[in-house]
Scaffold this active site. Structure first.
Site, PDB file in Angstrom:
ATOM      1  N   HIS A  86       0.821  -1.212   0.000  1.00 46.92           N
ATOM      2  CA  HIS A  86       0.000   0.000   0.000  1.00 46.92           C
ATOM      3  C   HIS A  86       0.861   1.272   0.000  1.00 46.92           C
ATOM      4  O   HIS A  86       0.327   2.363  -0.174  1.00 46.92           O
ATOM      5  CB  HIS A  86      -0.897  -0.008   1.241  1.00 46.92           C
ATOM      6  CG  HIS A  86      -2.320   0.417   0.975  1.00 46.92           C
ATOM      7  ND1 HIS A  86      -2.877   0.494  -0.287  1.00 46.92           N
ATOM      8  CD2 HIS A  86      -3.315   0.809   1.838  1.00 46.92           C
ATOM      9  CE1 HIS A  86      -4.132   0.893  -0.200  1.00 46.92           C
ATOM     10  NE2 HIS A  86      -4.425   1.090   1.072  1.00 46.92           N
ATOM     11  N   ASN A 133      -6.803   6.498   3.941  1.00 46.52           N
ATOM     12  CA  ASN A 133      -8.212   6.789   3.689  1.00 46.52           C
ATOM     13  C   ASN A 133      -8.578   8.271   3.807  1.00 46.52           C
ATOM     14  O   ASN A 133      -9.669   8.671   3.418  1.00 46.52           O
ATOM     15  CB  ASN A 133      -9.098   5.982   4.641  1.00 46.52           C
ATOM     16  CG  ASN A 133      -9.039   4.488   4.333  1.00 46.52           C
ATOM     17  OD1 ASN A 133      -8.312   4.051   3.446  1.00 46.52           O
ATOM     18  ND2 ASN A 133      -9.801   3.706   5.079  1.00 46.52           N
ATOM     19  N   ASN A 179      -9.327   3.705  -1.678  1.00 43.41           N
ATOM     20  CA  ASN A 179      -9.861   4.669  -0.718  1.00 43.41           C
ATOM     21  C   ASN A 179      -9.069   5.968  -0.665  1.00 43.41           C
ATOM     22  O   ASN A 179      -9.634   7.034  -0.381  1.00 43.41           O
ATOM     23  CB  ASN A 179      -9.933   4.031   0.675  1.00 43.41           C
ATOM     24  CG  ASN A 179     -11.055   3.007   0.777  1.00 43.41           C
ATOM     25  OD1 ASN A 179     -12.082   3.141   0.113  1.00 43.41           O
ATOM     26  ND2 ASN A 179     -10.849   1.974   1.570  1.00 43.41           N
TER      27      ASN A 179
END
Length: 277
Positions: A86, A133, A179
């Site tokens: 990520h 996010n 997100n």
């Protein structure tokens, strides 16, 4: 009286030229090359810079100084997330910073930011520290404060729907279930008209959820392969700021010989089920 008037006019013109030159030098210093925290020495005194900037602020506003490109890498802050899938956006920013000797160390608008030059073009590098996010909280403020045109905002992030280590550069698009991108679009008043450089991290095994997969670290072999991807991404960034987005997109999106070979060998393509991550 005529002689005195001429002298005053000449002095005024000379002063204007000096102030203009000083202002240009100071503006350039704002995006000077630095080597990880140590700026190259400048012959422009701080007082002169401050005076020049103050004297020409209105003129600069009217002239419209060149806006920097803003490259934003997405990821999660903190040691526990370093090196995970990520966080490849962060790693791409680090690769650009190291190659171009730009110190990404100042904290602005919930991000770690660096300013410098690629060639003669001013650029900003940013790594939002809001967690993935909420990336839009930082990006939205950076864009608004520095008045970055959206076609010069480039967001770099991981993509489950791309094969591992593959790059894709697009001028606009949706969030694709990511997100971080969803948050950015929300904070840009739902505008999707900004470039994005996606870095493929592959699909998770069937028994593994998407969230667990993107928070997993890379293997040694994967890290070596990613280094080549980062070098290609660096070249894409250099082409983009010097020669334009379209030429960079052609460079990135044209399959390489090895990619063509791998496509021929692959018997099927994994299904692309929309997931949020």
């Amino acid at each position: 009286m005529r002689i005195l008037t001429g002298v005053l006019a000449s002095s005024s013109a000379l002063l204007s030229g000096v102030v203009g030159s000083a202002s240009a030098a100071c503006a350039r210093l704002a995006f000077s090359r630095v080597s990880y925290g140590r700026a190259y020495p400048s012959s422009m005194p701080a007082a002169a810079c401050k005076a020049a900037a103050s004297s020409s602020a209105a003129a600069d506003a009217d002239a419209g100084a060149q806006k920097p490109w803003l490259f934003v890498g997405l990821g999660n802050p903190g040691r526990m997330y370093k090196g995970t899938r990520h966080n490849v956006g962060f790693e791409m920013i680090d690769a650009i910073a190291e190659a171009e000797r730009i110190s990404v160390s100042s904290k602005q608008f919930k991000a770690i930011v660096g300013k410098g030059l690629i060639g003669d073009v001013p650029v900003m590098l940013a790594k939002p520290q809001t967690f993935m996010n909420a990336s839009g909280e930082s990006v939205g403020q950076l864009v608004a404060y520095f008045k970055i045109p959206l076609n010069q905002l480039v967001v770099i992030y991981d993509d489950l729907d791309l094969p591992f280590a593959k790059l894709r550069l697009l001028p606009k698009g949706g969030h694709g279930g990511h997100n971080g991108m969803r948050s950015i679009i929300d904070h840009l008043k739902q505008s999707r008209n900004f470039p994005r450089l996606r870095i493929g991290i592959g699909r998770p095994p069937e028994e593994m959820g998407a969230i667990s997969f993107v928070l997993r670290s890379f293997s040694k072999q994967e890290k070596e392969e990613l280094e080549m991807t980062f070098q290609r991404g660096l070249q894409a960034v250099r082409i983009m700021v010097r020669e334009g987005f379209n030429k960079s997109a052609t460079f990135v999106n044209t399959p390489q010989p090895l990619e063509m070979l791998n496509r021929c060998k692959s018997p099927h393509i994994a299904s692309k089920r929309r997931v949020d991550y």
